[in-house]
Design a protein around this motif. Structure first.
Motif, PDB file in Angstrom:
ATOM      1  N   THR A  44       1.400  63.640 -28.299  1.00 13.82           N
ATOM      2  CA  THR A  44       1.792  62.321 -28.787  1.00 13.82           C
ATOM      3  C   THR A  44       1.507  62.240 -30.278  1.00 13.82           C
ATOM      4  OG1 THR A  44       1.312  61.324 -26.641  1.00 13.82           O
ATOM      5  CG2 THR A  44       1.427  59.833 -28.541  1.00 13.82           C
ATOM      6  N   ILE A  45       2.512  61.780 -31.034  1.00 14.70           N
ATOM      7  CA  ILE A  45       2.396  61.691 -32.486  1.00 14.70           C
ATOM      8  C   ILE A  45       2.764  60.277 -32.923  1.00 14.70           C
ATOM      9  CG2 ILE A  45       3.185  62.614 -34.699  1.00 14.70           C
ATOM     10  CD1 ILE A  45       4.158  65.096 -33.139  1.00 14.70           C
ATOM     11  N   ASP A  46       1.857  59.630 -33.654  1.00 17.41           N
ATOM     12  CA  ASP A  46       2.162  58.349 -34.287  1.00 17.41           C
ATOM     13  C   ASP A  46       2.850  58.653 -35.601  1.00 17.41           C
ATOM     14  OD1 ASP A  46       0.981  56.748 -32.274  1.00 17.41           O
ATOM     15  OD2 ASP A  46      -1.000  57.150 -33.120  1.00 17.41           O
ATOM     16  N   MET A  47       4.087  58.160 -35.746  1.00 18.74           N
ATOM     17  CA  MET A  47       4.893  58.503 -36.910  1.00 18.74           C
ATOM     18  C   MET A  47       5.202  57.264 -37.740  1.00 18.74           C
ATOM     19  SD  MET A  47       7.473  61.279 -35.153  1.00 18.74           S
ATOM     20  CE  MET A  47       7.763  62.198 -36.675  1.00 18.74           C
ATOM     21  N   HIS A  48       5.202  57.445 -39.054  1.00 18.45           N
ATOM     22  CA  HIS A  48       5.547  56.361 -39.962  1.00 18.45           C
ATOM     23  C   HIS A  48       6.725  56.776 -40.828  1.00 18.45           C
ATOM     24  CE1 HIS A  48       2.797  58.889 -42.310  1.00 18.45           C
ATOM     25  NE2 HIS A  48       3.475  58.478 -43.363  1.00 18.45           N
ATOM     26  N   ASP A  49       7.389  55.765 -41.369  1.00 12.18           N
ATOM     27  CA  ASP A  49       8.539  56.024 -42.221  1.00 12.18           C
ATOM     28  C   ASP A  49       8.073  56.464 -43.602  1.00 12.18           C
ATOM     29  OD1 ASP A  49      11.548  55.570 -41.935  1.00 12.18           O
ATOM     30  OD2 ASP A  49      11.123  54.825 -43.955  1.00 12.18           O
ATOM     31  N   PHE A  50       8.801  57.392 -44.186  1.00 16.95           N
ATOM     32  CA  PHE A  50       8.490  57.849 -45.533  1.00 16.95           C
ATOM     33  C   PHE A  50       9.782  57.909 -46.336  1.00 16.95           C
ATOM     34  CE2 PHE A  50       7.802  61.057 -48.803  1.00 16.95           C
ATOM     35  CZ  PHE A  50       6.663  60.561 -49.404  1.00 16.95           C
ATOM     36  N   SER A  51       9.841  57.146 -47.418  1.00 14.25           N
ATOM     37  CA  SER A  51      10.937  57.180 -48.401  1.00 14.25           C
ATOM     38  C   SER A  51      12.322  56.921 -47.823  1.00 14.25           C
ATOM     39  CB  SER A  51      10.940  58.514 -49.158  1.00 14.25           C
ATOM     40  OG  SER A  51       9.778  58.632 -49.921  1.00 14.25           O
ATOM     41  N   ASN A  52      12.394  56.233 -46.711  1.00 16.18           N
ATOM     42  CA  ASN A  52      13.673  55.861 -46.107  1.00 16.18           C
ATOM     43  C   ASN A  52      14.577  57.043 -45.784  1.00 16.18           C
ATOM     44  OD1 ASN A  52      13.190  53.030 -46.106  1.00 16.18           O
ATOM     45  ND2 ASN A  52      13.614  53.012 -48.306  1.00 16.18           N
ATOM     46  N   PHE A  53      13.973  58.199 -45.405  1.00 18.65           N
ATOM     47  CA  PHE A  53      14.797  59.307 -44.938  1.00 18.65           C
ATOM     48  C   PHE A  53      14.123  60.143 -43.866  1.00 18.65           C
ATOM     49  CE2 PHE A  53      13.077  60.786 -49.102  1.00 18.65           C
ATOM     50  CZ  PHE A  53      12.279  61.837 -48.687  1.00 18.65           C
ATOM     51  N   GLU A  54      12.878  59.790 -43.476  1.00 18.34           N
ATOM     52  CA  GLU A  54      12.177  60.595 -42.482  1.00 18.34           C
ATOM     53  C   GLU A  54      11.080  59.800 -41.790  1.00 18.34           C
ATOM     54  OE1 GLU A  54      10.514  63.771 -44.838  1.00 18.34           O
ATOM     55  OE2 GLU A  54       8.878  62.537 -45.545  1.00 18.34           O
ATOM     56  N   LYS A  55      10.731  60.257 -40.583  1.00 18.62           N
ATOM     57  CA  LYS A  55       9.541  59.785 -39.875  1.00 18.62           C
ATOM     58  C   LYS A  55       8.564  60.952 -39.856  1.00 18.62           C
ATOM     59  CE  LYS A  55      11.151  55.767 -38.426  1.00 18.62           C
ATOM     60  NZ  LYS A  55      10.693  54.498 -38.910  1.00 18.62           N
ATOM     61  N   VAL A  56       7.295  60.672 -40.193  1.00 21.30           N
ATOM     62  CA  VAL A  56       6.278  61.707 -40.349  1.00 21.30           C
ATOM     63  C   VAL A  56       5.044  61.349 -39.543  1.00 21.30           C
ATOM     64  CG1 VAL A  56       4.808  62.915 -42.003  1.00 21.30           C
ATOM     65  CG2 VAL A  56       7.039  62.086 -42.725  1.00 21.30           C
ATOM     66  N   GLY A  57       4.454  62.352 -38.888  1.00 21.16           N
ATOM     67  CA  GLY A  57       3.201  62.152 -38.172  1.00 21.16           C
ATOM     68  C   GLY A  57       2.447  63.457 -38.053  1.00 21.16           C
ATOM     69  N   ASP A  58       1.135  63.352 -37.888  1.00 17.91           N
ATOM     70  CA  ASP A  58       0.282  64.540 -37.821  1.00 17.91           C
ATOM     71  C   ASP A  58       0.216  65.114 -36.413  1.00 17.91           C
ATOM     72  OD1 ASP A  58      -0.326  64.488 -40.499  1.00 17.91           O
ATOM     73  OD2 ASP A  58      -2.244  63.459 -40.233  1.00 17.91           O
ATOM     74  N   LEU A  59       0.332  66.435 -36.348  1.00 24.31           N
ATOM     75  CA  LEU A  59       0.091  67.174 -35.113  1.00 24.31           C
ATOM     76  C   LEU A  59      -1.415  67.297 -34.907  1.00 24.31           C
ATOM     77  CD1 LEU A  59       2.723  69.989 -35.699  1.00 24.31           C
ATOM     78  CD2 LEU A  59       2.780  68.304 -33.855  1.00 24.31           C
ATOM     79  N   PRO A  60      -1.860  67.554 -33.687  1.00 25.06           N
ATOM     80  CA  PRO A  60      -3.305  67.677 -33.445  1.00 25.06           C
ATOM     81  C   PRO A  60      -3.910  68.971 -33.994  1.00 25.06           C
ATOM     82  CG  PRO A  60      -2.090  68.046 -31.416  1.00 25.06           C
ATOM     83  CD  PRO A  60      -1.088  67.614 -32.445  1.00 25.06           C
ATOM     84  N   VAL A  61      -3.078  69.950 -34.319  1.00 26.36           N
ATOM     85  CA  VAL A  61      -3.550  71.231 -34.864  1.00 26.36           C
ATOM     86  C   VAL A  61      -2.615  71.659 -35.987  1.00 26.36           C
ATOM     87  CG1 VAL A  61      -4.567  72.002 -32.673  1.00 26.36           C
ATOM     88  CG2 VAL A  61      -2.208  72.627 -33.239  1.00 26.36           C
ATOM     89  N   THR A  62      -3.086  72.586 -36.800  1.00 29.19           N
ATOM     90  CA  THR A  62      -2.249  73.174 -37.841  1.00 29.19           C
ATOM     91  C   THR A  62      -1.496  74.370 -37.259  1.00 29.19           C
ATOM     92  OG1 THR A  62      -3.789  72.469 -39.556  1.00 29.19           O
ATOM     93  CG2 THR A  62      -2.270  74.240 -40.130  1.00 29.19           C
ATOM     94  N   LEU A  63      -0.199  74.436 -37.542  1.00 30.38           N
ATOM     95  CA  LEU A  63       0.650  75.516 -37.063  1.00 30.38           C
ATOM     96  C   LEU A  63       0.935  76.492 -38.204  1.00 30.38           C
ATOM     97  CD1 LEU A  63       3.289  73.437 -35.038  1.00 30.38           C
ATOM     98  CD2 LEU A  63       1.175  74.487 -34.199  1.00 30.38           C
ATOM     99  N   PRO A  64       1.343  77.712 -37.872  1.00 30.79           N
ATOM    100  CA  PRO A  64       1.710  78.669 -38.925  1.00 30.79           C
ATOM    101  C   PRO A  64       2.884  78.120 -39.743  1.00 30.79           C
ATOM    102  CG  PRO A  64       1.852  79.693 -36.742  1.00 30.79           C
ATOM    103  CD  PRO A  64       1.522  78.265 -36.535  1.00 30.79           C
TER     104      PRO A  64
END
Length: 163
Positions: free
Chosen positions: A79-99
């Protein structure tokens, strides 16, 4: 020797089954271009924009970032809580860092991107930067995607297709 070859063929067939069967995903080939080749599975993204809920289906590209994402969601939905960024994307943090497999990328509506190894991004408009392409939402127009994602924050749940 025939038994060894039969065993190897059986092992390859067994390990290439899709995520829906609960097995680890194995690449369909070695690809260095992040946008060529796809993983043998689909990703479901359940979106809750506060007013309505939708399920998007996406095809993932064949790279180490997408394979790591699949391994993560095979254990449990993310589950990812996502917010709008610059009126062109939704962004949210993953629970871990991926390659990361960053490459100069021109995004468009429906592109799934990994940013800085930890941020999961759904684009609904154009942008360009050094990103890691993860995949593409299937069968949705820019206008439909923008409506589904809404104007505010959304919750996205990443699930292996078929779960």
């Amino acid at each position: 020797m025939k038994k060894l070859i039969s065993f190897l063929i059986a092992a390859v067939l067994f390990t290439t089954t899709a995520c829906a069967a609960g097995n680890k995903v194995v690449s369909t080939g070695s690809t260095t271009d992040n946008t060529k080749g796809v993983l043998p599975m689909k990703l479901n993204i359940q979106i809750d924009n506060g007013a309505s809920k939708h399920t998007l289906t996406a095809t993932l590209y064949d790279n180490s970032s997408s394979r790591a994402l699949v391994e993560l969601i095979q254990k449990a939905p993310v589950t990812i809580d996502m917010h709008d960024f610059s009126n062109f994307e939704k962004v949210g943090d993953l629970p871990v860092t991926l390659p990361r497999n960053d490459t100069p990328t021109n995004t468009d509506a429906g592109d799934l991107i990994l940013y800085l190894g930890k941020r999961f991004v759904i684009y609904y408009d154009k942008n360009n930067w050094d990103f890691t392409p993860l995949g593409k939402v299937d069968g949705v127009t820019k206008a439909e995607l923008k409506k589904i994602l809404g104007e505010g924050n959304v919750t996205a749940v990443l699930i292996c297709s078929g779960q």
